[in-house]
Scaffold this active site. Sequence first.
Site, short mmCIF file in Angstrom:
data_model
loop_
_atom_site.label_atom_id
_atom_site.label_comp_id
_atom_site.label_asym_id
_atom_site.label_seq_id
_atom_site.Cartn_x
_atom_site.Cartn_y
_atom_site.Cartn_z
N ASP A 35 28.82 44.85 97.59
CA ASP A 35 28.75 43.47 97.09
C ASP A 35 27.28 43.09 96.93
O ASP A 35 26.45 43.42 97.78
CB ASP A 35 29.46 42.53 98.08
N LEU A 37 26.28 40.03 97.00
CA LEU A 37 26.11 38.75 97.70
C LEU A 37 25.49 37.69 96.79
O LEU A 37 24.40 37.18 97.05
CB LEU A 37 25.28 38.93 98.99
N ILE A 62 26.74 45.94 91.12
CA ILE A 62 27.56 46.94 90.40
C ILE A 62 26.92 47.34 89.06
O ILE A 62 27.33 48.32 88.46
CB ILE A 62 29.02 46.48 90.17
N THR A 136 42.86 39.20 85.47
CA THR A 136 43.41 37.84 85.52
C THR A 136 44.42 37.59 84.41
O THR A 136 44.35 38.23 83.35
CB THR A 136 42.24 36.85 85.39
N ASP A 137 45.30 36.62 84.63
CA ASP A 137 46.23 36.23 83.56
C ASP A 137 45.52 35.47 82.44
O ASP A 137 46.08 35.27 81.36
CB ASP A 137 47.39 35.39 84.13
N GLU A 138 44.27 35.02 82.70
CA GLU A 138 43.57 34.21 81.68
C GLU A 138 43.26 35.00 80.41
O GLU A 138 42.98 34.41 79.37
CB GLU A 138 42.27 33.63 82.25
N TYR A 163 34.44 33.30 80.57
CA TYR A 163 34.95 34.07 81.71
C TYR A 163 36.09 34.98 81.26
O TYR A 163 36.06 36.20 81.48
CB TYR A 163 35.42 33.13 82.83
N LYS A 167 36.41 39.09 81.07
CA LYS A 167 37.44 39.87 81.80
C LYS A 167 38.27 40.67 80.80
O LYS A 167 38.62 41.83 81.08
CB LYS A 167 38.35 38.94 82.62
N LYS A 202 36.58 25.95 93.40
CA LYS A 202 37.91 26.11 92.80
C LYS A 202 38.80 24.95 93.25
O LYS A 202 38.61 24.37 94.32
CB LYS A 202 38.52 27.45 93.23
N TYR A 220 40.56 17.04 85.79
CA TYR A 220 40.12 17.22 84.41
C TYR A 220 41.21 16.75 83.44
O TYR A 220 42.41 17.10 83.62
CB TYR A 220 39.85 18.70 84.11
N ARG A 227 49.02 25.66 86.26
CA ARG A 227 48.59 26.95 86.78
C ARG A 227 49.71 27.49 87.66
O ARG A 227 50.51 26.73 88.21
CB ARG A 227 47.28 26.81 87.59
N ASN A 262 48.23 20.39 87.69
CA ASN A 262 47.13 20.15 88.64
C ASN A 262 47.35 18.88 89.44
O ASN A 262 47.08 18.84 90.65
CB ASN A 262 45.80 20.06 87.88
N HIS A 301 39.93 23.89 77.59
CA HIS A 301 40.81 23.99 78.78
C HIS A 301 42.19 24.56 78.42
O HIS A 301 42.97 23.90 77.72
CB HIS A 301 40.96 22.58 79.36
#
Length: 360
Positions: A35, A37, A62, A136-138, A163, A167, A202, A220, A227, A262, A301
């Site tokens: 990591d 950090l 990485i 991720t599902d995003e 993001y 991914k 988060k 928001y 989600r 949310n 969003h």
Amino acid sequence: MRTYLVTGGAGFIGSNYIHYMLRKYGDSIRIINVDALTYAGNLENLKDIENRSNYTFVKADICDQKAITKIFAENDIDRVVHFAAESHVDRSIKNPEVFVQTNVLGTAVMLNCAKAAWELPDGGFQEGKKFLHVSTDEVYGSLPEDDHAFFYETTPYDPHSPYSASKAGSDMLVKSYMDTYRFPANITNCSNNYGPYQFPEKLIPLIINNALQGRKLPVYGDGKNVRDWLYVEDHAKAIDMVQEQGRLFETYNIGGHNEKQNIEIIHIILETLQEMLPEGDPRREHVNEGLITYVEDRKGHDRRYAIAPDKIKAEIGWEPDTMFKEGIRKTIQWFFEHEDWMKNVTSGDYQKYYNEMYKE
Ligand code: NAD
Ligand code: DAU
């Protein structure tokens, strides 16, 4: 003894996964946690296991091919579980470059190093080596507000934020290694996690922390974005089951059919806090709906996420153990018992981020 190389193990899901694996397998496995950090990596998450003889921490980026090559050269790695990433959508909207750097280029480095270490002269791979890419599902984009629409493994990718685009790029790289080299890997695409050690940028830990402090609860847009929430330990269990029982080269979606708006989440947290705070605790006075504040919507969003976990259930038999009501109580209890953890992670740089983000 099987050796795991876990990237991003000092973050939220990575540290929960390491705890889960050491609880499950005890001293019969070895874990090397790599990591860099960043602001999201916290060795306090691993304090209770740092002296175990079968656990090693290596501080490395990485993206640093030399450092990662050295780890593979010095250790006979059997499993890679790749969590390390920039993970917060709002930060990606403000500063996309580091997301491309870590999530795309970092994944390329991890793939290259594992491939070089595991490849045989005939182009095949050493028996039993496996790489699991945590995604991720995003990447699937946004679903309509229709309770019957779900993300399947076959749903076309349609990422919207920097993001999720980064991914998606990393997933495509893993797919390309599987298709081109028959590189032994799996991809998992999971829904929103919550639980101990989650960084309070988060939604769930932010709401718990703000409510306890009597600060505004920023919602928001209209608060009706959906989600699909999963307790983090169930994600850790799924990753292990996919790696041990899943078919190589396959993608598995992970989610527990727990879709909530949310605003519903915020109401549940407030109600649960009211139930759990002891009589006479002064925080009971301010933990209420009056703190809810609607703020400007997140750019781009996504409206609704919902995972269809049919494949992982049918092929592997995975199902979540922790339902939301119990998971949120466990999470709040954990935050009650770890006030110092919250104080430490919300000091310094995070406070600056919070003030800029929410203009306080
Ligand atoms: P996190 O932000 O809490 O942790 C990320 C970790 O990666 C940190 O410890 C950080 O220090 C480390 N890291 C970042 N850049 C690095 C680099 N260049 N080199 C080495 N380490 C680096 O993230 P998380 O929420 O635990 O997510 C972990 C993984 O799971 C990510 O790949 C994320 O995309 C994925 N995921 C997250 C969720 C969720 O709800 N949080 C859901 C599905 C998938
Ligand atoms: O779906 C999986 C993804 O879940 C992971 O890939 C990401 O790494 C993880 O961060 C998470 O992304 P989200 O953007 O869904 O999570 P976040 O907690 O940032 O936001 C959850 C929802 O709450 C989202 O609709 C935005 C909203 N929100 C968030 C914050 C921080 C608010 O209304 N107010 C807030 O202050």
